[in-house]
Structures are given as structure tokens and as C-alpha cells.
Design a protein around this motif. Sequence first.
Motif, short mmCIF file in Angstrom:
data_model
loop_
_atom_site.label_atom_id
_atom_site.label_comp_id
_atom_site.label_asym_id
_atom_site.label_seq_id
_atom_site.Cartn_x
_atom_site.Cartn_y
_atom_site.Cartn_z
N LEU A 56 5.27 0.42 -5.45
CA LEU A 56 4.86 -0.98 -5.42
C LEU A 56 5.41 -1.64 -6.67
CD1 LEU A 56 3.28 -3.17 -3.97
CD2 LEU A 56 1.26 -2.45 -5.19
N LEU A 103 -8.99 9.19 -3.18
CA LEU A 103 -9.41 7.96 -2.50
C LEU A 103 -10.88 7.64 -2.79
CD1 LEU A 103 -7.63 8.42 0.94
CD2 LEU A 103 -7.15 6.67 -0.77
N SER A 132 -12.14 4.24 -4.70
CA SER A 132 -13.04 3.29 -4.04
C SER A 132 -14.29 3.00 -4.88
CB SER A 132 -13.44 3.82 -2.66
OG SER A 132 -14.20 4.99 -2.79
N LYS A 179 -8.05 -1.19 -6.60
CA LYS A 179 -7.83 -1.61 -5.22
C LYS A 179 -6.34 -1.55 -4.87
CE LYS A 179 -10.58 -4.61 -3.55
NZ LYS A 179 -11.33 -5.82 -3.19
N VAL A 180 -5.50 -1.96 -5.80
CA VAL A 180 -4.05 -1.93 -5.59
C VAL A 180 -3.56 -0.50 -5.48
CG1 VAL A 180 -1.84 -2.55 -6.63
CG2 VAL A 180 -3.76 -4.13 -6.77
N GLU A 204 -5.30 2.12 -4.65
CA GLU A 204 -5.82 2.73 -3.43
C GLU A 204 -4.95 2.38 -2.22
OE1 GLU A 204 -9.93 2.85 -0.74
OE2 GLU A 204 -9.83 1.58 -2.53
N LYS A 205 -4.55 1.14 -2.11
CA LYS A 205 -3.67 0.75 -1.01
C LYS A 205 -2.33 1.47 -1.09
CE LYS A 205 -3.35 -3.39 0.70
NZ LYS A 205 -3.19 -4.86 0.87
N LEU A 206 -1.83 1.64 -2.32
CA LEU A 206 -0.55 2.33 -2.50
C LEU A 206 -0.68 3.81 -2.15
CD1 LEU A 206 2.36 1.97 -3.42
CD2 LEU A 206 1.61 2.53 -5.72
N ARG A 234 -2.78 5.10 0.02
CA ARG A 234 -2.85 5.16 1.49
C ARG A 234 -1.45 5.01 2.10
NH1 ARG A 234 -8.03 5.17 3.36
NH2 ARG A 234 -9.61 4.42 1.91
N SER A 235 -0.62 4.19 1.50
CA SER A 235 0.76 4.03 1.98
C SER A 235 1.56 5.31 1.78
CB SER A 235 1.43 2.87 1.24
OG SER A 235 2.77 2.75 1.62
N SER A 248 0.49 7.75 4.40
CA SER A 248 1.06 7.35 5.68
C SER A 248 2.53 7.74 5.76
CB SER A 248 0.88 5.85 5.88
OG SER A 248 1.47 5.44 7.08
#
Length: 117
Positions: free
Chosen positions: A8, A34, A38, A46-47, A49-51, A53-54, A57
Amino acid sequence: MAEARAVLRYVRVSPRKARPVVDLIRGQQVPKALALLSHTPRAAAKVVEKLLRSAVSNAEQKNIDDADNLWVARAFVNGGPILKRFRSRSMGRANSIHKRTSHITIVVGTKGKPVSA
């Protein structure tokens, strides 16, 4: 060891504030990381955590493994470009404001599995 990563760039979070959050999850299993993110009361959590999860994935997309068996192999924060602004002060003077950005990288992988060629 098979790996997948997520990057990111140009995040409007100071690297100094993002590094302690990334240090929390480095070397942890993904479910534990994770859970840590959280419950971390920082804006960068928060940023990150999204990264994360990416990155998980991306690992599932590459058929590396499912999320329960993945580990955070590497995670680091580099500084990005600095947005330079000025704030007016008394008697015609000005103070500079540096709005810092970050480049965050997270690499997830399996532990102990040989890489299939």
C-alpha cells in the motif's frame, strides 16, 4: 517457503506512527495478527488490517495456503513523499507543516513448507 505480498503506497499516515502497529504483527500467525489489529486503538491499525487481509487474499489466489496456516513473514514501513504546507503566523511569518506519507508492505507465507517448483 511460498509467499504472497501486498503493498500500500502513499498512505496518509506518518511512518513513525505506522511502524509500531506493523511491529505488533511481524512474525505472528495471520488469525492472531488480525485479532491484534482489530483491538489496537491506533489509526494505522485499520489500514494495516485491510492490507493484511489483501495479502492473505493474494496468497489464497496463488493457491499457497488458507488463512489459518499463514504467517506474517515480513512487514515494514517506508517513508513516502512529504506534502509540504505552510501556516501563517504573526507578524507576516510562516511555519512549515510536513504531512508525511508511508509505503506499507506485508508479506505472508507458510512456515516450514518447501517451495514447489
